[in-house]
Design a protein around this motif. Structure first.
Motif, PDB file in Angstrom:
ATOM      1  N   GLN A  52       0.848  -1.193   0.000  1.00 58.20           N
ATOM      2  CA  GLN A  52       0.000   0.000   0.000  1.00 58.20           C
ATOM      3  C   GLN A  52       0.889   1.251   0.000  1.00 58.20           C
ATOM      4  OE1 GLN A  52      -2.533   0.855   3.432  1.00 58.20           O
ATOM      5  NE2 GLN A  52      -4.088   1.701   2.052  1.00 58.20           N
ATOM      6  N   GLU A  65       3.764   0.135   2.491  1.00 58.79           N
ATOM      7  CA  GLU A  65       3.740  -0.822   3.594  1.00 58.79           C
ATOM      8  C   GLU A  65       3.480  -2.209   3.024  1.00 58.79           C
ATOM      9  OE1 GLU A  65       0.826  -0.096   6.684  1.00 58.79           O
ATOM     10  OE2 GLU A  65       1.640  -1.718   7.928  1.00 58.79           O
ATOM     11  N   LEU A  68       0.695  -8.647   4.729  1.00 64.34           N
ATOM     12  CA  LEU A  68       0.670 -10.081   4.462  1.00 64.34           C
ATOM     13  C   LEU A  68      -0.734 -10.570   4.118  1.00 64.34           C
ATOM     14  CD1 LEU A  68       2.551 -12.556   4.560  1.00 64.34           C
ATOM     15  CD2 LEU A  68       1.997 -12.761   6.987  1.00 64.34           C
ATOM     16  N   ARG A  69      -0.809 -11.471   3.148  1.00 66.29           N
ATOM     17  CA  ARG A  69      -2.064 -12.126   2.775  1.00 66.29           C
ATOM     18  C   ARG A  69      -1.818 -13.622   2.654  1.00 66.29           C
ATOM     19  NH1 ARG A  69      -3.228  -7.796   4.074  1.00 66.29           N
ATOM     20  NH2 ARG A  69      -4.325  -6.161   2.956  1.00 66.29           N
ATOM     21  N   PRO A  80      -4.657 -10.869   7.398  1.00 67.73           N
ATOM     22  CA  PRO A  80      -3.695 -11.182   8.460  1.00 67.73           C
ATOM     23  C   PRO A  80      -4.332 -11.272   9.848  1.00 67.73           C
ATOM     24  CG  PRO A  80      -3.308  -8.977   7.563  1.00 67.73           C
ATOM     25  CD  PRO A  80      -4.294  -9.645   6.670  1.00 67.73           C
ATOM     26  N   ASN A 125       5.929  -4.882   8.973  1.00 68.85           N
ATOM     27  CA  ASN A 125       5.328  -4.993  10.305  1.00 68.85           C
ATOM     28  C   ASN A 125       6.054  -6.059  11.114  1.00 68.85           C
ATOM     29  OD1 ASN A 125       2.773  -3.238  10.373  1.00 68.85           O
ATOM     30  ND2 ASN A 125       2.632  -4.293   8.396  1.00 68.85           N
ATOM     31  N   GLN A 130       8.370 -11.215  17.439  1.00 67.87           N
ATOM     32  CA  GLN A 130       9.519 -11.032  16.559  1.00 67.87           C
ATOM     33  C   GLN A 130      10.503 -10.037  17.153  1.00 67.87           C
ATOM     34  OE1 GLN A 130       6.696 -10.136  13.108  1.00 67.87           O
ATOM     35  NE2 GLN A 130       8.546 -10.771  12.040  1.00 67.87           N
ATOM     36  N   ASP A 187       3.670   1.958  15.168  1.00 72.61           N
ATOM     37  CA  ASP A 187       2.406   1.709  14.460  1.00 72.61           C
ATOM     38  C   ASP A 187       1.214   1.812  15.411  1.00 72.61           C
ATOM     39  OD1 ASP A 187       0.775   1.009  12.362  1.00 72.61           O
ATOM     40  OD2 ASP A 187       1.561  -1.030  12.134  1.00 72.61           O
ATOM     41  N   ASP A 188       0.050   2.025  14.862  1.00 72.25           N
ATOM     42  CA  ASP A 188      -1.214   2.002  15.623  1.00 72.25           C
ATOM     43  C   ASP A 188      -1.184   2.962  16.802  1.00 72.25           C
ATOM     44  OD1 ASP A 188      -1.761   0.000  13.863  1.00 72.25           O
ATOM     45  OD2 ASP A 188      -1.620  -1.627  15.302  1.00 72.25           O
ATOM     46  N   ARG A 211      -5.860   4.452  12.524  1.00 71.25           N
ATOM     47  CA  ARG A 211      -6.975   4.964  11.740  1.00 71.25           C
ATOM     48  C   ARG A 211      -8.171   5.373  12.604  1.00 71.25           C
ATOM     49  NH1 ARG A 211      -7.565  -0.327   9.551  1.00 71.25           N
ATOM     50  NH2 ARG A 211      -9.427  -1.233  10.422  1.00 71.25           N
ATOM     51  N   GLU A 247      -9.328   7.964   4.329  1.00 69.79           N
ATOM     52  CA  GLU A 247     -10.313   7.486   3.354  1.00 69.79           C
ATOM     53  C   GLU A 247     -10.964   8.596   2.542  1.00 69.79           C
ATOM     54  OE1 GLU A 247     -13.038   4.973   5.482  1.00 69.79           O
ATOM     55  OE2 GLU A 247     -11.567   3.343   5.636  1.00 69.79           O
ATOM     56  N   TYR A 266      -7.117   4.294   1.811  1.00 68.89           N
ATOM     57  CA  TYR A 266      -7.876   3.942   0.622  1.00 68.89           C
ATOM     58  C   TYR A 266      -8.077   5.138  -0.310  1.00 68.89           C
ATOM     59  CZ  TYR A 266      -9.170  -0.380   3.122  1.00 68.89           C
ATOM     60  OH  TYR A 266      -9.166  -1.575   3.793  1.00 68.89           O
TER      61      TYR A 266
HETATM   62  P1  C2E Z   1      -1.430  -2.300  10.350  1.00 70.84           P
HETATM   63  O1  C2E Z   1       0.041  -2.499  10.303  1.00 70.84           O
HETATM   64  O2  C2E Z   1      -1.930  -1.223  11.218  1.00 70.84           O
HETATM   65  O3  C2E Z   1      -1.854  -2.095   8.831  1.00 70.84           O
HETATM   66  C1  C2E Z   1      -2.848  -1.208   8.395  1.00 70.84           C
HETATM   67  C2  C2E Z   1      -4.126  -1.935   8.078  1.00 70.84           C
HETATM   68  O4  C2E Z   1      -5.115  -0.965   7.682  1.00 70.84           O
HETATM   69  C3  C2E Z   1      -4.019  -2.899   6.896  1.00 70.84           C
HETATM   70  O5  C2E Z   1      -4.881  -3.982   7.181  1.00 70.84           O
HETATM   71  C4  C2E Z   1      -4.542  -2.072   5.731  1.00 70.84           C
HETATM   72  O6  C2E Z   1      -5.033  -2.856   4.670  1.00 70.84           O
HETATM   73  C5  C2E Z   1      -5.645  -1.306   6.412  1.00 70.84           C
HETATM   74  N1  C2E Z   1      -5.958  -0.033   5.740  1.00 70.84           N
HETATM   75  C6  C2E Z   1      -5.145   0.750   4.995  1.00 70.84           C
HETATM   76  N2  C2E Z   1      -5.782   1.871   4.581  1.00 70.84           N
HETATM   77  C7  C2E Z   1      -7.039   1.798   5.050  1.00 70.84           C
HETATM   78  C8  C2E Z   1      -8.197   2.664   4.950  1.00 70.84           C
HETATM   79  O7  C2E Z   1      -8.173   3.734   4.344  1.00 70.84           O
HETATM   80  N3  C2E Z   1      -9.323   2.242   5.596  1.00 70.84           N
HETATM   81  C9  C2E Z   1      -9.385   1.067   6.277  1.00 70.84           C
HETATM   82  N4  C2E Z   1     -10.535   0.729   6.858  1.00 70.84           N
HETATM   83  N5  C2E Z   1      -8.321   0.232   6.399  1.00 70.84           N
HETATM   84  C10 C2E Z   1      -7.152   0.601   5.789  1.00 70.84           C
HETATM   85  P2  C2E Z   1      -4.433  -5.488   6.906  1.00 70.84           P
HETATM   86  O8  C2E Z   1      -3.635  -5.552   5.656  1.00 70.84           O
HETATM   87  O9  C2E Z   1      -5.645  -6.348   7.044  1.00 70.84           O
HETATM   88  O10 C2E Z   1      -3.443  -5.789   8.119  1.00 70.84           O
HETATM   89  C11 C2E Z   1      -3.918  -5.835   9.432  1.00 70.84           C
HETATM   90  C12 C2E Z   1      -2.798  -5.945  10.431  1.00 70.84           C
HETATM   91  O11 C2E Z   1      -2.110  -7.193  10.310  1.00 70.84           O
HETATM   92  C13 C2E Z   1      -1.719  -4.897  10.247  1.00 70.84           C
HETATM   93  O12 C2E Z   1      -2.146  -3.671  10.807  1.00 70.84           O
HETATM   94  C14 C2E Z   1      -0.554  -5.526  10.991  1.00 70.84           C
HETATM   95  O13 C2E Z   1      -0.683  -5.310  12.379  1.00 70.84           O
HETATM   96  C15 C2E Z   1      -0.774  -7.007  10.718  1.00 70.84           C
HETATM   97  N6  C2E Z   1       0.145  -7.441   9.643  1.00 70.84           N
HETATM   98  C16 C2E Z   1       0.005  -7.316   8.311  1.00 70.84           C
HETATM   99  N7  C2E Z   1       1.056  -7.835   7.662  1.00 70.84           N
HETATM  100  C17 C2E Z   1       1.914  -8.289   8.606  1.00 70.84           C
HETATM  101  C18 C2E Z   1       3.219  -8.919   8.573  1.00 70.84           C
HETATM  102  O14 C2E Z   1       3.843  -9.141   7.519  1.00 70.84           O
HETATM  103  N8  C2E Z   1       3.775  -9.262   9.786  1.00 70.84           N
HETATM  104  C19 C2E Z   1       3.155  -8.992  10.978  1.00 70.84           C
HETATM  105  N9  C2E Z   1       3.770  -9.356  12.111  1.00 70.84           N
HETATM  106  N10 C2E Z   1       1.947  -8.385  11.041  1.00 70.84           N
HETATM  107  C20 C2E Z   1       1.328  -8.030   9.868  1.00 70.84           C
END
Ligand code: C2E
Ligand code: MG
Ligand code: MG
Ligand code: MG
Length: 299
Positions: A52, A65, A68-69, A80, A125, A130, A187-188, A211, A247, A266
């Motif tokens: 993204q 960023e 992972l899927r 994820p 992330n 980790q 993050d977050d 967010r 958004e 988005y």
């Molecule tokens: P995160 O790191 O806070 O990632 C941001 C999440 O917000 C992502 O969800 C992204 O798709 C979503 N997002 C981005 N823009 C928008 C928007 O405008 N509106 C809304 N509603 N959502 C948006 P995703 O991809 O489902 O990932 C969720 C969480 O999973 C991530 O939160 C992160 O904590 C974890 N994650 C993802 N990939 C990895 C990875 O490779 N390793 C680890 N350890 N954790 C991961």
């Protein structure tokens, strides 16, 4: 099945214990089969990274960023949040994390053959498990070396729960990473237990506003006040501020007004597979123009 069990449990007190025992066993079984499936996914190349874009204040692409899927061959894409918690609890996240790092390096090599901006970097992330792994920094050093990737093109996203387990350890690892040229972002931000003293003492480069904070700014004055305070604190500590989950054009404008430096959401682009990401680079579809319809609504 669970519904029938529940119904029976309500009908007869004697069945209740039986129901809960079965439910517990079922939960253990499904956790185990999920874990087996996830191990298989790692071996069979069913994991994949989406990217993204992250945008500067002037609308330029500055990074992405890695998200992972899990793409099972016979099913729908699994987000994820449905498997990372289990991987984290069981320790499988360490293997998954190594896969992610190696994949990001490979993907960066491919991206670099296209029209990438000079200071482009990919954010990875890192979960608390980790981060508490003593070999994290050396793993990153190895994967960077073996892929010939420049350290400046990687940054790590940590959550607050990573930092407050052991501040001293956190500080040491972060210094090591920083010495390698790897940026560190929190993050977050706004969802956890932010300890201001930890922020003061740790070598963090940026705060990533969650967010929920970003979306709260349109609701009422209080949401805006909290965002303003978070930005002011970041600036006082010389940290960059990234807004995530942007958004709408209205949110973007207000975040710019409040002094955020970088944007992701988005409004600009959804996370996408590598080939789409690269196709966008080739199209010159970036730098970003925000959705013209949204612009019309606010102007
Ligand atoms: P995160 O790191 O806070 O990632 C941001 C999440 O917000 C992502 O969800 C992204 O798709 C979503 N997002 C981005 N823009 C928008 C928007 O405008 N509106 C809304 N509603 N959502 C948006 P995703 O991809 O489902 O990932 C969720 C969480 O999973 C991530 O939160 C992160 O904590 C974890 N994650 C993802 N990939 C990895 C990875 O490779 N390793 C680890 N350890 N954790 C991961
Ligand atoms: Mg993140
Ligand atoms: Mg986040
Ligand atoms: Mg998150």
């Amino acid at each position: 099945q669970a519904d029938i069990g529940m119904f029976e449990a309500k009908e007869s007190g004697r069945n209740r214990i039986c129901f809960f025992t079965d439910a517990r066993q079922a939960a253990i079984n499904s956790r185990n089969s999920m874990l087996q499936a996830l191990k298989g996914a790692l071996q069979n190349d069913e994991l994949c990274l989406y990217y993204q874009p992250q945008i500067s204040i002037s609308g330029e692409l500055i990074g992405a960023e890695a998200l992972l899927r899990w793409l099972p061959p016979d099913g729908d894409l699994i987000p994820p949040e449905d498997f990372i918690p289990l991987a984290e609890e069981t320790g499988l996240i360490l293997m998954i994390g190594e896969w992610v790092m190696a994949q990001v390096c490979q993907d960066l090599t491919l991206m670099a053959r296209h029209d990438l901006p000079p200071d482009f970097s990919v954010a990875i992330n890192i979960s608390p498990r980790q981060f508490s792994d003593a070999t994290l920094a050396s793993k990153i050093r190895d994967v960077i070396r073996s892929n010939g990737v420049c350290t400046g093109s990687l940054k790590l996203e940590l959550t607050e729960s990573s930092l407050f387990m052991d501040l001293e350890h956190a500080g040491k690892v972060m210094e090591e990473l920083r010495a390698m040229g790897i940026g560190i972002e929190l993050d977050d931000f706004g969802t956890g237990y932010s300890s201001l003293s930890a922020l003061k003492s740790l070598p963090i480069d940026a705060l990533k506003l969650d967010r929920t904070l970003v979306q709260g700014i349109m609701d009422d004055g209080r949401g805006r006040a909290i965002l303003r305070a978070a930005v002011a604190m970041a600036k006082a500590l010389s940290l960059k501020v990234i807004a995530e989950g942007v958004e709408t054009r209205e949110q973007h404008l207000r975040l710019v007004e409040e002094g955020c430096d970088l944007f992701q959401g988005y409004l600009f682009a959804r996370p996408m597979p590598l080939d789409s990401f690269v196709a966008h680079l080739d199209d010159g579809g970036w730098p970003f123009r925000t959705n013209p319809e949204e612009v019309e609504r606010t102007s």
